[in-house]
Design a protein around this motif. Structure first.
Motif, short mmCIF file in Angstrom:
data_model
loop_
_atom_site.label_atom_id
_atom_site.label_comp_id
_atom_site.label_asym_id
_atom_site.label_seq_id
_atom_site.Cartn_x
_atom_site.Cartn_y
_atom_site.Cartn_z
N ALA A 97 -48.06 29.43 25.88
CA ALA A 97 -47.34 30.69 25.70
C ALA A 97 -46.66 31.12 27.00
N PHE A 98 -47.37 30.96 28.11
CA PHE A 98 -46.78 31.33 29.40
C PHE A 98 -45.57 30.45 29.72
N CYS A 99 -45.68 29.15 29.46
CA CYS A 99 -44.54 28.24 29.71
C CYS A 99 -43.35 28.60 28.82
N ALA A 100 -43.64 28.93 27.57
CA ALA A 100 -42.55 29.33 26.66
C ALA A 100 -41.86 30.59 27.16
N LEU A 101 -42.63 31.54 27.65
CA LEU A 101 -42.03 32.78 28.19
C LEU A 101 -41.20 32.50 29.44
N VAL A 102 -41.66 31.61 30.29
CA VAL A 102 -40.90 31.25 31.49
C VAL A 102 -39.57 30.61 31.10
N VAL A 103 -39.61 29.72 30.11
CA VAL A 103 -38.37 29.07 29.65
C VAL A 103 -37.42 30.12 29.06
N LEU A 104 -37.93 31.02 28.24
CA LEU A 104 -37.09 32.08 27.66
C LEU A 104 -36.51 32.98 28.75
N PHE A 156 -35.85 32.15 31.80
CA PHE A 156 -34.80 31.37 32.47
C PHE A 156 -33.51 31.37 31.64
N VAL A 157 -33.63 31.20 30.34
CA VAL A 157 -32.45 31.19 29.46
C VAL A 157 -31.75 32.55 29.50
N VAL A 158 -32.50 33.63 29.42
CA VAL A 158 -31.91 34.97 29.46
C VAL A 158 -31.24 35.22 30.81
N GLY A 159 -31.88 34.80 31.88
CA GLY A 159 -31.30 34.96 33.22
C GLY A 159 -30.02 34.18 33.38
N ALA A 160 -29.99 32.95 32.89
CA ALA A 160 -28.78 32.12 32.98
C ALA A 160 -27.65 32.74 32.17
N ALA A 161 -27.95 33.26 30.99
CA ALA A 161 -26.93 33.92 30.18
C ALA A 161 -26.40 35.16 30.89
N GLY A 162 -27.26 35.91 31.55
CA GLY A 162 -26.83 37.09 32.29
C GLY A 162 -25.92 36.74 33.45
N VAL A 163 -26.26 35.69 34.18
CA VAL A 163 -25.41 35.26 35.30
C VAL A 163 -24.04 34.81 34.79
N HIS A 164 -24.04 34.08 33.70
CA HIS A 164 -22.78 33.60 33.12
C HIS A 164 -21.91 34.79 32.69
N ASP A 165 -22.50 35.76 32.01
CA ASP A 165 -21.74 36.93 31.57
C ASP A 165 -21.24 37.75 32.75
N THR A 166 -22.04 37.85 33.81
CA THR A 166 -21.61 38.59 35.00
C THR A 166 -20.42 37.92 35.65
N ARG A 167 -20.42 36.60 35.72
CA ARG A 167 -19.28 35.88 36.28
C ARG A 167 -18.03 36.08 35.43
N SER A 168 -18.20 36.08 34.13
CA SER A 168 -17.07 36.30 33.22
C SER A 168 -16.49 37.70 33.40
N ILE A 169 -17.35 38.69 33.53
CA ILE A 169 -16.89 40.07 33.74
C ILE A 169 -16.17 40.17 35.08
#
Length: 122
Positions: free
Chosen positions: A39-46, A48-61
């Motif tokens: 469960a902890f590993c799954a949360l870490v992966v999730l 990471f995915v949310v953080g990567a999506a946020g960085v991508h959206d910030t660059r686009s903005i």
């Protein structure tokens, strides 16, 4: 009949036991520690995915903001100055029409035309 009911419950118990044993023997049994680690590993992966999506959206903005600042704003400023000049011209024209005065009349008054002479001038 009573013996028949006891036999059927024995069959059900044996089938249930065999299913449980099959599950346990196939390695599907997980300890609490394994479940928590998974469960902890799954949360870490999730995360990471949310953080990567946020960085991508910030660059686009940021890219869109730069495009607006460098390409759109100068033309918007020019259009605003043109609109301001047109509004000033409209306001002057409206003031002129409201006053009832026209250019020809002002020119004749300056020349001292008898048509616009006051009683003291006649």
């Amino acid at each position: 009949m009573h013996g028949h009911a006891a036999a059927s419950t024995d069959v059900v118990d044996r089938v249930s036991e065999s299913n449980v044993n099959a599950i346990h023997s196939s390695g599907a049994r997980m300890t609490l520690k394994k479940k928590l680690v998974l469960a902890f590993c799954a949360l870490v992966v999730l995360l990471f995915v949310v953080g990567a999506a946020g960085v991508h959206d910030t660059r686009s903005i940021n890219a869109n903001t730069r495009d607006i600042a460098t390409n759109w704003m100068p033309s918007v400023k020019v259009l605003a100055s043109i609109r301001g000049a047109l509004n000033t011209g409209r306001r002057v024209e409206a003031d002129h029409l409201i006053s009832g005065d026209n250019v020809k009349d002002r020119g004749e008054r300056r020349k001292g035309s008898p048509r616009y002479a006051t009683n003291s001038q006649r």
